[in-house]
Design a protein around this motif. Sequence first.
Motif, short mmCIF file in Angstrom:
data_model
loop_
_atom_site.label_atom_id
_atom_site.label_comp_id
_atom_site.label_asym_id
_atom_site.label_seq_id
_atom_site.Cartn_x
_atom_site.Cartn_y
_atom_site.Cartn_z
N ARG A 120 3.55 -3.31 12.28
CA ARG A 120 2.19 -2.75 11.02
C ARG A 120 3.42 -1.78 10.87
NH1 ARG A 120 -0.19 -6.74 10.05
NH2 ARG A 120 -1.05 -8.90 11.77
N ARG A 121 3.61 -0.85 11.67
CA ARG A 121 4.13 0.46 11.39
C ARG A 121 5.54 0.84 10.53
NH1 ARG A 121 4.93 4.02 16.93
NH2 ARG A 121 6.13 5.31 14.92
N TRP A 122 5.98 -0.71 10.31
CA TRP A 122 7.62 -0.91 8.93
C TRP A 122 6.93 -0.80 7.98
CZ3 TRP A 122 8.40 -4.71 6.21
CH2 TRP A 122 7.57 -5.74 6.51
N VAL A 123 5.92 -1.34 7.71
CA VAL A 123 5.21 -1.19 6.60
C VAL A 123 4.93 0.38 5.94
CG1 VAL A 123 3.46 -2.36 4.88
CG2 VAL A 123 3.68 -3.64 6.95
N VAL A 124 4.30 0.58 5.75
CA VAL A 124 4.47 2.16 5.43
C VAL A 124 6.15 2.80 6.05
CG1 VAL A 124 3.33 3.65 7.68
CG2 VAL A 124 2.92 4.17 5.10
N GLU A 125 7.13 2.23 6.71
CA GLU A 125 7.66 2.89 6.13
C GLU A 125 8.82 2.45 5.60
OE1 GLU A 125 9.02 5.40 8.24
OE2 GLU A 125 7.28 5.83 10.00
N ARG A 126 8.81 1.19 4.83
CA ARG A 126 9.51 0.93 3.58
C ARG A 126 8.66 1.40 2.72
NH1 ARG A 126 8.43 -5.28 2.84
NH2 ARG A 126 6.11 -4.50 2.76
N SER A 127 7.07 2.18 2.48
CA SER A 127 5.96 2.34 1.11
C SER A 127 7.06 4.27 0.88
CB SER A 127 5.12 2.78 1.79
OG SER A 127 4.24 1.56 1.88
N PHE A 128 7.69 4.98 1.67
CA PHE A 128 7.95 5.76 2.45
C PHE A 128 9.44 5.96 0.92
CE2 PHE A 128 5.03 7.63 5.57
CZ PHE A 128 4.75 8.70 4.57
N ALA A 129 10.13 4.80 2.06
CA ALA A 129 11.32 4.38 1.55
C ALA A 129 10.91 3.83 -0.14
CB ALA A 129 12.26 3.78 2.11
N TRP A 130 10.27 3.35 -0.43
CA TRP A 130 10.44 2.80 -2.30
C TRP A 130 10.14 3.84 -3.04
CZ3 TRP A 130 5.85 -1.82 -1.24
CH2 TRP A 130 6.34 -2.67 -0.89
N CYS A 131 9.15 5.86 -2.62
CA CYS A 131 9.08 6.08 -3.81
C CYS A 131 9.82 7.41 -3.39
CB CYS A 131 7.52 7.13 -2.11
SG CYS A 131 5.86 6.62 -2.77
#
Length: 211
Positions: free
Chosen positions: A151-162
């Motif tokens: 689950r936590r990797w999902v938001v980490e990927r969102s930071f990478a997108w930003c």
Amino acid sequence: MYAFFARWRDAGLVAELHDRLRGAVRDAAGRDQEPSAAVIDSQSVKADATVALAARGFDAGKKINGRKRHLLTDTLGLLLAVLVTPASTTDRDAARLLLTAARDRFERLTRVWADGGYTGHLIDWSAAQLGVVLDIVRRNDDISGFQVLPRRWVVERSFAWCLRSRRMVRDYERRTDTSEAVICWSMTVPMSRRLAGQRQQRRAPAAGEAA
């Protein structure tokens, strides 16, 4: 060009465009437009000289003088809510504001995954005040090095997108609401590309058919 962006920011059009795209992406993925679960995390970034001292802070854990971006995403990594604060703001204090705003907008939201920085009184408070279960995903101390946590990797990927947007590498904005609008704007890019890719797949001719 900035004046155009500022008018959209003040009128709420940046957020509206972002939210409509998010709804379209969730529809295309077979999801309800309103999520029932989310993931929360924060990211500290350095602030440029244009950011006033009163609007920045020092994150002692990350050794960063600047601002902190607090994101709440759905399980696809799409942005649900954003809050930009001085980097000295704790995750728990910011989460109270972010979760309250998100719960007012998304009535189906009942579960949020987070890391160890959100432990403590926040868990009881979110359950009692918001009816939201805050589920802490802990790192396995027996494993050294990098871990992909559920689950936590999902938001980490969102930071990478930003961070694919050069303006997002650090915070250049004088106002925190401008920073939040820039984050929403940057998140429209992966959503637009996802929708465009799905449309191209639907239009692609099947094997044996004429192009």
